[in-house]
Motif scaffolding. Structure first.
Motif, mmCIF file in Angstrom:
data_model
loop_
_atom_site.group_PDB
_atom_site.id
_atom_site.type_symbol
_atom_site.label_atom_id
_atom_site.label_comp_id
_atom_site.label_asym_id
_atom_site.label_seq_id
_atom_site.Cartn_x
_atom_site.Cartn_y
_atom_site.Cartn_z
ATOM 1 N N PRO A 1 0.498 -0.832 0.258
ATOM 2 C CA PRO A 1 -0.224 -0.068 0.144
ATOM 3 C C PRO A 1 0.480 1.106 -0.313
ATOM 4 O O PRO A 1 0.533 2.233 -0.436
ATOM 5 N N TYR A 2 2.518 0.736 0.349
ATOM 6 C CA TYR A 2 2.894 2.302 0.403
ATOM 7 C C TYR A 2 3.658 2.565 -1.062
ATOM 8 O O TYR A 2 4.064 3.614 -1.278
ATOM 9 N N LEU A 3 3.322 2.093 -2.015
ATOM 10 C CA LEU A 3 3.319 2.554 -3.622
ATOM 11 C C LEU A 3 2.744 4.028 -3.151
ATOM 12 O O LEU A 3 2.827 4.630 -4.719
ATOM 13 N N GLU A 4 1.642 4.268 -2.779
ATOM 14 C CA GLU A 4 0.746 5.620 -2.472
ATOM 15 C C GLU A 4 1.572 6.224 -1.719
ATOM 16 O O GLU A 4 1.798 5.930 -0.091
ATOM 17 N N SER A 5 2.912 7.319 -2.295
ATOM 18 C CA SER A 5 3.239 8.258 -1.547
ATOM 19 C C SER A 5 2.709 9.383 -0.821
ATOM 20 O O SER A 5 3.667 8.762 0.381
ATOM 21 N N GLU A 6 1.518 8.992 -0.107
ATOM 22 C CA GLU A 6 0.881 10.239 0.720
ATOM 23 C C GLU A 6 0.583 8.939 2.046
ATOM 24 O O GLU A 6 -0.130 9.463 2.530
ATOM 25 N N TYR A 7 0.015 7.896 1.338
ATOM 26 C CA TYR A 7 -0.687 7.027 2.959
ATOM 27 C C TYR A 7 0.361 6.613 3.577
ATOM 28 O O TYR A 7 1.883 6.154 3.443
ATOM 29 N N ARG A 8 0.626 7.563 5.311
ATOM 30 C CA ARG A 8 1.226 7.812 5.643
ATOM 31 C C ARG A 8 0.078 7.031 6.932
ATOM 32 O O ARG A 8 0.414 7.034 8.394
ATOM 33 N N TYR A 9 -0.123 5.366 6.833
ATOM 34 C CA TYR A 9 -0.949 4.913 7.831
ATOM 35 C C TYR A 9 -0.241 3.472 7.855
ATOM 36 O O TYR A 9 -0.090 2.739 6.981
ATOM 37 N N THR A 10 -1.632 2.364 9.313
ATOM 38 C CA THR A 10 -1.267 1.528 9.169
ATOM 39 C C THR A 10 -1.661 0.837 8.002
ATOM 40 O O THR A 10 -2.913 1.207 7.322
#
Length: 371
Positions: free
Chosen positions: A65-74
């Protein structure tokens, strides 16, 4: 003992009706979000909801999911919003709204329906959950954020004050530490195994060094926008020091945990380097617990004053931020002054609430002595 066990049959029926209305209002707002987004320039749906969607899409395709650069969550949030693709695009909004209602049910069980209404009918809470913010779900899940560590001093002091001996206090603290480590550590270990350092960096460590120059409710945004990296580190250190001092002060000065957790969180959020509307939920969820303790001795006029003092600065800030962001007016300094207005107002609110709490505790102590 749950306060709801003592409710009369009439109050139980009233509660069920009100709960049904609360759910209907949230469903209506979620439905409205689709029409609003199609018609207006300023979208109703939170930008974070689109970020969750992108992260879920990567996860659905077997990627991080961290391929989405703005994703800062669990990754837990991305897992929840997989339903956006498997069932309906609004699935995540319904889950977040359900978590919002679940918080209200917990508060009603601990206090009363009128106190819980301070959460369930709060316009900020209604807006945040129906716009697709994950914050209501995060409030039910310690693993999702690191900020609950701020309650450790209050918990330790409470255990120490209420234990019969030092050995009993140590024993209770060890049990609490084990439970906390398991509830936080088990999902952490699972997601670290799946996503490694990327998970730790994005979900947790990123927030320690976050320096956001974009306009937000925090007074630190303008210094971060204007000053160099070395000064920024000093500003960041100042913010952390003030937050730590606030946490320790309220943990010591407010022995009752129902009130203490509100004050600790309110001070922590008000002094944070970055403040958005979602952060307000972190302390609003504890407000009914404080009101349940204070209302019998605090006048309704005081509560109205505090509500106005909380809403007015935010309204001023939102209006100026709209003119800055969407009308491109050069008023960043005015937005910063509005942020300062928010901070000063929050300081006044904290002082008035603490004074009301102190007076209530003194009154209870004097009543016990007379008995």
């Amino acid at each position: 003992t749950s306060a709801s066990k003592n409710w009369s049959p009439m109050w139980r029926l009233f509660w069920r009706h009100q709960l049904a209305i609360c759910c209907a209002v949230r469903i209506g707002l979620i439905a409205y979000s689709y029409a609003h987004d199609a018609l207006f320039e300023v979208k109703y749906t939170d930008i974070d909801y689109l970020v969750f969607n992108n992260a879920s899409r990567h996860m659905l395709q077997g990627r991080s999911p961290y391929l989405e650069s703005e994703y800062r969550y669990t990754p837990l949030i991305a897992l929840v919003t997989l339903g956006n693709f498997l069932l309906h695009s609004g699935f995540g909004k319904f889950v977040f709204a359900a978590a919002d209602v679940a918080c209200g049910c917990l508060l009603a069980g601990l206090t009363s329906w009128p106190a819980a209404a301070a959460w369930l009918w709060n316009p900020i809470v209604l807006g945040v959950s129906s716009r697709g913010s994950a914050e209501p779900l995060i409030l039910l899940c310690v693993h999702a954020k690191l900020y609950p560590v701020i309650y450790c001093p209050a918990i330790c002091l409470h255990v120490w004050r209420t234990s019969a001996s030092a050995s009993q206090a140590v024993s209770r603290l060890i049990r609490l530490a084990i439970c906390a480590a398991l509830s936080f550590g088990a999902p952490l270990a699972l997601f670290y195994h799946l996503y490694g350092n990327e998970f730790m960096s994005q979900a947790y460590l990123y927030h320690f060094g976050r320096l956001d120059p974009q306009h937000n409710f925090s007074v630190y945004f303008l210094p971060m926008r204007l000053l160099g990296p070395r000064i920024l580190r000093a500003v960041s250190g100042l913010a952390f020091g003030l937050q730590a001092g606030s946490v320790l002060l309220f943990s010591w000065a407010v022995p009752h945990q129902d009130a203490c957790w509100f004050f600790v969180t309110f001070g922590f959020v008000s002094l944070n380097k970055v403040i958005t509307s979602q952060y307000f939920l972190w302390y609003l969820v504890f407000l009914p617990l404080l009101l349940y303790r204070l209302v019998p001795s605090s006048g309704r006029w005081l509560l109205c004053q505090l509500a106005i003092a909380w809403l007015l600065p935010q309204t001023v800030w939102l209006g100026l931020a709209y003119l800055l962001e969407f009308r491109r007016l050069p008023i960043v300094e005015l937005v910063w002054l509005a942020s300062l207005f928010v901070l000063l107002s929050n300081a006044w609110i904290a002082w008035r609430l603490f004074d009301a709490y102190r007076r209530r505790m003194q009154g209870d102590s004097e009543a016990k002595k007379r008995d």
